[in-house]
Design an enzyme around this catalytic site. Structure first.
Site, PDB file in Angstrom:
ATOM      1  CE  LYS A  79      41.421 -12.466   6.312  1.00  0.00           C
ATOM      2  NZ  LYS A  79      40.375 -11.490   6.666  1.00  0.00           N
ATOM      3  CB  SER A 159      37.758 -13.459   9.047  1.00  0.00           C
ATOM      4  OG  SER A 159      38.121 -12.345   8.224  1.00  0.00           O
ATOM      5  CB  SER A 183      37.401  -9.396   9.256  1.00  0.00           C
ATOM      6  OG  SER A 183      36.336 -10.282   9.396  1.00  0.00           O
TER       7      SER A 183
END
Length: 493
Positions: A79, A159, A183
């Site tokens: 990420k 997210s 998330s």
């Protein structure tokens, strides 16, 4: 090549160990898959071809010498919130344009030390603020899943949307992700993958771009429960560079799989039956209850009375911490700089151009609730509510409940560019209704796919555990997975 990318981490690990495949072959298969699919899915914001190949080559050499690490040769996506030395790290924000850190985050350093291979950086909501991966400066990620008979694009959740989409589309063997209010768990539920948010302090936050420091926690997104357990073992560690890191030995999470849940007490919170919840979510929840019951678990009704205050309290605490954390981005030392007539103007112009709409909204909310006239009315009160939420869980666990089963999300994945949600941020925030309590209380939570809805889209269930008892979650999630099966999207990209 697609048969190589179809391997789970556990399967690939065994084949690499048996020298049936090489790390270089596996990595090349993933790089080819990314090159073919990324224009359609937009899961990666940077692909590290050369670095991946050299890491795979080094893995092959270690395997040949009999020095393989726990994740030797396994290709992972990272990420874009984790610092990766010399590699694009921008939290998918314009304000960090061109930033390449000179150090490695603890989580990624742990993974590389165990022999994992970095494929690249994954798309996400800007600064991890969002539930749909639509706030990224690099454009939205598309969910690899589509409704039956439809070509409409769906969101992958957020997210960590890039992480979840890449895992579901077989563009990496597994991925790192972070969870501040859901998330990891919400995108996992939207994409038919498994995501675990560990107990606060179990995984180091050092080198991870901060959103809300008292809520943020890193964890893995993987194709199945076993893979999530394997990744979690490597990611977790004591880290003296993170003052919230906890000095507890890291268990062998994989060993918990297959253990019986006979006699385990599973709590079902009545407050999670919210108004307007779709029938298929309720049905799925009942199915999950039955799976655990059939495996010998004891099901008990429980109450978490302050659940209804969790979302408003979260959307005070998280923006407050974000407004403080994001004050450091000013265009002086790194990232974007927009010239101004003096230094104050330069700050203003840089932040105006560098931050997206949702990030600005949360900075403004956070600044407002921390201002002198409103601090007691909002921030202080939200922290008191947080304490009550934590106490609700403590009371339930004190009565002998081992884990709590809830839905992971109030719906399946929704449409990309949904106008109602775009114009009403509160409706978007409601996506976190089942997940935020876990962050507010600092507890571990896992999302596991448990079925498909009428449109053929994945739905997930969430298990919430006692602090640092992730093993129990893996154990129970594995039972649900065994009963429900695994889900893979039909390829359209």
């Amino acid at each position: 090549m697609s048969e190589l990318t179809a391997l789970t981490i556990a399967e690939a690990r065994d084949k690499l160990k048996a020298k049936a495949i090489t790390a270089t072959e596996l990595t090349d298969a993933y790089l080819s898959a990314i090159d073919a699919a990324n224009d359609a899915i937009n899961a990666y914001v940077a692909v590290t071809h050369d670095q991946a190949r050299s890491m795979a080559k080094a893995s092959d050499e270690r395997i040949a010498k009999g020095e393989a690490g726990a994740l030797e040769g396994i290709p992972l996506g990272v990420k874009d919130l984790f610092a990766t030395k010399g590699v694009h790290t921008q939290a998918c924000s314009h304000i960090l344009d061109g930033f390449k850190p000179e150090y490695e985050s603890t989580v990624t350093a742990n993974l590389w030390a165990d022999g994992a291979v970095m494929l690249g950086k994954l798309n996400m909501d800007e600064f991890a603020m969002g539930s749909s991966n639509e706030t990224s400066y690099y454009g939205p990620v598309k969910n690899p899943w589509r409704a039956k008979g439809s070509n409409a694009d769906l969101v992958p959740g957020g997210s960590s949307g890039g992480s979840a989409a890449a895992v579901a589309a077989h563009l990496c063997a597994g991925a790192t992700a972070t969870d501040t209010g859901g998330s990891i768990r919400q995108p996992a539920a939207f994409t038919g993958t498994v995501g675990i948010k560990p107990t606060y302090g179990r995984v180091s936050r050092w080198g991870t771009v901060a959103f809300a420091s008292s809520l943020d926690q890193a964890g893995p997104i993987a194709r199945d429960v076993r893979d999530a357990a394997i990744l979690m073992k490597s990611m977790a560690s004591l880290d003296l560079k993170d003052t919230t890191s906890v000095d507890l030995p890291v268990p062998d999470y994989e060993a918990a799989l297959g253990r019986s849940v006979k006699g385990m007490k599973i709590g079902i919170p009545r407050e999670y039956r919210v108004d307007g919840m779709p029938g298929e979510i309720e049905e799925l929840w009942q199915k999950g209850i039955q799976y655990l019951k059939d495996a010998g678990a004891e099901i008990v009704d429980i109450s978490l009375p302050h659940t209804k205050y969790a979302l408003p309290a979260y959307y005070i605490v998280a923006p407050a911490e974000a407004s403080s954390n994001l004050a450091r981005y000013d265009g002086v030392r790194y990232g974007l700089r927009v010239p101004g007539k003096d230094i104050a103007d330069m700050y203003e112009q840089t932040r105006a151009a560098g931050f997206g709409k949702e990030v600005k909204r949360r900075i403004m909310i956070g600044t407002y609730v921390l201002s002198a006239g409103y601090y007691d009315a909002y921030y202080l009160r939200a922290q008191k509510v947080r304490t009550l939420i934590k106490k609700d869980f403590e009371d339930v666990f004190a009565k002998g409940v081992d884990a709590i089963l809830t839905p992971a999300t109030p719906s399946a994945a929704f449409s990309l560019a949904d106008e109602v949600l775009a114009n009403d941020p509160v409706k978007m925030y409601l996506n976190d209704i089942f997940t935020v309590t876990v962050n507010m209380a600092g507890l571990p939570g896992i999302a596991v796919p448990a079925g498909l809805n009428g449109q053929g889209l994945p739905l997930g269930l969430q298990l919430i555990g006692r602090p640092f008892e992730e093993e129990t979650l893996f154990q129970a999630a594995h039972v649900i997975e065994q009963a429900a099966g695994r889900f893979t999207p039909a390829k359209w990209w």
